[in-house]
Structure formats: C-alpha cells, structure tokens
Design a protein around this motif. Structure first.
Motif, PDB file in Angstrom:
ATOM      1  N   ASN A  29      17.974  35.272  50.056  1.00 17.91           N
ATOM      2  CA  ASN A  29      17.360  34.988  51.359  1.00 17.91           C
ATOM      3  C   ASN A  29      17.760  33.610  51.874  1.00 17.91           C
ATOM      4  OD1 ASN A  29      16.079  37.467  51.516  1.00 17.91           O
ATOM      5  ND2 ASN A  29      14.177  36.732  50.612  1.00 17.91           N
ATOM      6  N   ASP A  30      17.843  32.640  50.956  1.00 19.56           N
ATOM      7  CA  ASP A  30      18.258  31.294  51.345  1.00 19.56           C
ATOM      8  C   ASP A  30      19.706  31.305  51.831  1.00 19.56           C
ATOM      9  OD1 ASP A  30      17.869  28.308  51.351  1.00 19.56           O
ATOM     10  OD2 ASP A  30      19.473  28.416  49.881  1.00 19.56           O
ATOM     11  N   ARG A  43      21.330  33.817  53.164  1.00 19.45           N
ATOM     12  CA  ARG A  43      21.368  34.482  54.474  1.00 19.45           C
ATOM     13  C   ARG A  43      20.942  33.531  55.590  1.00 19.45           C
ATOM     14  NH1 ARG A  43      18.411  40.253  52.895  1.00 19.45           N
ATOM     15  NH2 ARG A  43      20.150  41.122  51.674  1.00 19.45           N
ATOM     16  N   ALA A  44      19.852  32.816  55.360  1.00 16.92           N
ATOM     17  CA  ALA A  44      19.336  31.892  56.385  1.00 16.92           C
ATOM     18  C   ALA A  44      20.334  30.785  56.675  1.00 16.92           C
ATOM     19  CB  ALA A  44      18.000  31.307  55.934  1.00 16.92           C
ATOM     20  N   LEU A  46      21.949  39.363  60.628  1.00 14.18           N
ATOM     21  CA  LEU A  46      21.141  38.297  60.030  1.00 14.18           C
ATOM     22  C   LEU A  46      20.304  37.562  61.081  1.00 14.18           C
ATOM     23  CD1 LEU A  46      23.791  36.722  57.610  1.00 14.18           C
ATOM     24  CD2 LEU A  46      21.920  38.249  56.993  1.00 14.18           C
ATOM     25  N   ASN A  77      17.378  37.867  62.141  1.00 10.49           N
ATOM     26  CA  ASN A  77      16.004  37.541  61.736  1.00 10.49           C
ATOM     27  C   ASN A  77      15.929  36.340  60.799  1.00 10.49           C
ATOM     28  OD1 ASN A  77      14.964  39.654  63.241  1.00 10.49           O
ATOM     29  ND2 ASN A  77      14.989  41.096  61.527  1.00 10.49           N
ATOM     30  N   TYR A  78      17.079  35.920  60.276  1.00 14.51           N
ATOM     31  CA  TYR A  78      17.107  34.786  59.351  1.00 14.51           C
ATOM     32  C   TYR A  78      17.474  33.470  60.043  1.00 14.51           C
ATOM     33  CZ  TYR A  78      16.951  38.228  55.568  1.00 14.51           C
ATOM     34  OH  TYR A  78      16.575  39.240  54.723  1.00 14.51           O
ATOM     35  N   GLN A  89      17.426  30.104  61.857  1.00 17.64           N
ATOM     36  CA  GLN A  89      16.485  28.994  62.041  1.00 17.64           C
ATOM     37  C   GLN A  89      17.245  27.829  62.670  1.00 17.64           C
ATOM     38  OE1 GLN A  89      15.500  28.156  57.987  1.00 17.64           O
ATOM     39  NE2 GLN A  89      14.524  30.144  57.613  1.00 17.64           N
TER      40      GLN A  89
END
Length: 337
Positions: free
Chosen positions: A274-275, A277-278, A295, A297-298, A300
């Motif tokens: 998850n990290d 991907r973000a 991606l 939704n990831y 930021q």
C-alpha cells in the motif's frame, strides 16, 4: 496534463509543499505584504485588494476552506501576539484595528493558497498561471531536466535497486528450479508481481510514463516500490521451494498462481504494498505529471520531505551517486552479504 488548481486539493498542496518553488515564487511574484517576524503577512483587506475582490468573498473562502488555509499559514492573532502586532504596524498598513479584538493574517504561502482557490478573480487566474510556470521551471532546473529518472536522485535508490536485482535473480532461479512452465514464464510472472504491487503490468506502466521500448522500467521505479517488489520476489521464491520439496515435484502454473494470491494477502506485506502504491501514484503525478488511473485512490499530496529527497541538497544524479565513495561502499557491503 492540465492542472485545475481551483478544484484539486492535491495539486494545490503539491505546490505549497515545494519549498524550492515557494522561494522562487516569493521573489518573482512580488505580492507585497507587511514583514513581521521575518516573513510577509497579509490581512483580509490586503487579499481583497490584491485579488480585486470583495472582502466578503475572502471571508467566504476562509469559511469554506478553513482547514486547508490554516494548514498553509492562515492564523488569527489574539491576545499578546495581536497586541505586539498592533504595536509593530501603523494604521496606514492595515487600517484602524485599535478596537479589534483579533485579526486574521495570511502568510505568503496562505496567499498563494487562496489565489489558487478563488474563481471570481482575473488577478487570481493570472497568479495561478505564473505559479504553474515558475513551478515547472524550478522542477526542470532542480531535476536536471530529466524527470523520467527523478527516482534515481533519491540516495536510497541504488541500494534498493541492487537488493531488488539480487532478489529477482533468486526469483527467476526459483522459476527454473520449481515451476513446470514454458519460456514465457519470466515475463508472465514478472507482470503478475507488478499487478500485485501496483496494479499494472509492464506495458501499462510504460505507456503511462511514456517510456521507450528499450527503457528498463525498474530504472524508473522509486526505492519503496523496488523494496516492495524485492520482498514479494524473495517470499515467493522461498514458498515455491518449500512447496516443491513438499510435493516432491515442480509446481504447476495453477499452484504458483495460488501462492501469489496467498502472498498478496500476507499481512506483513500488505502495508509495504500500500505504501508503494501511494508513493508511486502521488510522486508520478507530482514530478512526472503521469496519472496511474488504477491507483487514483492512493494519490496523496507529496510531503515536503519528498521535495528535499528528489530536488534538495541530498539529491544527486545516478552518475554522481556512482562516483561517491560512500555509495560504492554500501553497494560492496550488499554484494558481500
């Protein structure tokens, strides 16, 4: 990709977190303000005059985007702090504030923030255009004009790339020793790992980053992505060996597919995936203007620390890294492990 700063919180924050761009913006835009505590501050009246809007419009944006503006430097002066401010400025600077119990002020960063929000002002639109031009220039200058390989400016890139290379060899050896499949297994299972880690296969990734046919895609990956891939490759190689020895034969492709699904749900790996991907989605949108739709939704905003990592004093090109004795010593230790 066109950035609509008025509607994208992430695009605004990516600019406001880039201290290298902020430095150039402050010297080039010359927005004025009152210098207090070694920084420019602006009142609501200043903002209204600067953007050529009614002060009630300023107050409306403050109400609708309060958290964002506070996060980027807007604050209300009260008590002793306000008393000190009143003693510092004259009525000519900010109007009659002698009977005011508090006063809201914007830092330069907060002024840029509200200029990126206001849709009713042609002056704000002009400022937004200048902001984007200056940010593009700063990014090109700081990255050496090569954002394709901006990932390599991170001091963690080379050690991560070396470790991933070692674990990939371990994984491809496992495919040879423990899998009953044709010669296409290397590309097929590389893609399966990519799809687990960042939801795209190699062809999709290349298209999004506009890579050429001969470009090696792992040379464009961030250290955290390489680490996630290496962890997956290592774990999968070990499980393939154990399963093959238990069955006393090579695995079928179906059995390996099942191991991959199981590994993708491993609670020790999920946070790293998850990290990765973000970081891939967020950094590529910010630094490379590349959107990974799978991606989204990831995505930021990119933190200030990332701008330091890829644009700051500790960032170097790959050529500079390879001539650094400390980096070479790290690679030697990895080789000898």
């Amino acid at each position: 990709m066109t950035k609509d700063l008025t509607s994208s919180t992430i695009s605004r924050q990516n600019i406001l977190n880039n201290n290298y761009a902020l430095e150039q913006l402050e010297s080039n835009l010359s927005l004025g303000g009152i210098y207090w505590h070694d920084q420019a501050v602006f009142t609501k009246a200043h903002i209204a005059e600067l953007l050529q809007i009614d002060i009630r419009t300023v107050e409306r944006y403050l109400e609708n985007h309060n958290d964002e503006l506070i996060n980027n430097g807007y604050k209300v002066l009260k008590g002793t702090e306000f008393k000190n401010f009143k003693e510092y400025v004259s009525d000519i600077d900010v109007g009659d504030i002698s009977k005011t119990p508090s006063l809201g002020v914007f830092t330069f960063r907060a002024v840029l923030n509200i200029a990126m929000l206001v849709t009713e002002s042609e002056k704000a639109k002009t400022i937004r255009s200048k902001i984007l031009d200056i940010v593009i220039d700063v990014m090109a200058q700081k990255s050496g004009g090569h954002t394709k390989y901006i990932n390599q400016r991170d001091e963690a890139y080379l050690p991560s790339a070396y470790k991933e290379y070692s674990y990939r060899k371990e994984f491809t050896d496992a495919l040879d020793y423990y899998l009953n499949a044709d010669k296409w297994k290397y590309g097929k299972y590389t893609n399966k790992i990519y799809e687990v880690v960042f939801l795209e296969n190699a062809a999709e990734y290349k298209k999004i980053l506009a890579l050429k046919e001969k470009d090696q895609i792992r040379e464009t990956m961030y250290s955290e992505v390489l680490n996630a891939i290496a962890s997956f490759e290592h774990g999968l190689a070990v499980e393939m060996q154990q399963e093959s020895l238990k069955l006393n034969r090579k695995l079928t492709t179906k059995e390996l597919d099942e191991l991959i699904v199981k590994a993708s749900q491993n609670p020790y790996l999920v946070p790293h995936i998850n990290d990765a991907r973000a970081k891939m989605a967020s950094r590529d949108l910010c630094f490379r203007e590349a959107l990974h739709q799978k991606l989204e939704n990831y995505i930021q905003s990119v933190p200030q620390s990332d701008f330091d990592k890829f644009l700051g004093e500790t960032s170097k090109s790959l050529e500079e890294r390879l001539s650094d004795p400390e980096t070479l010593a790290v690679l030697k230790r990895l080789k000898d492990r």
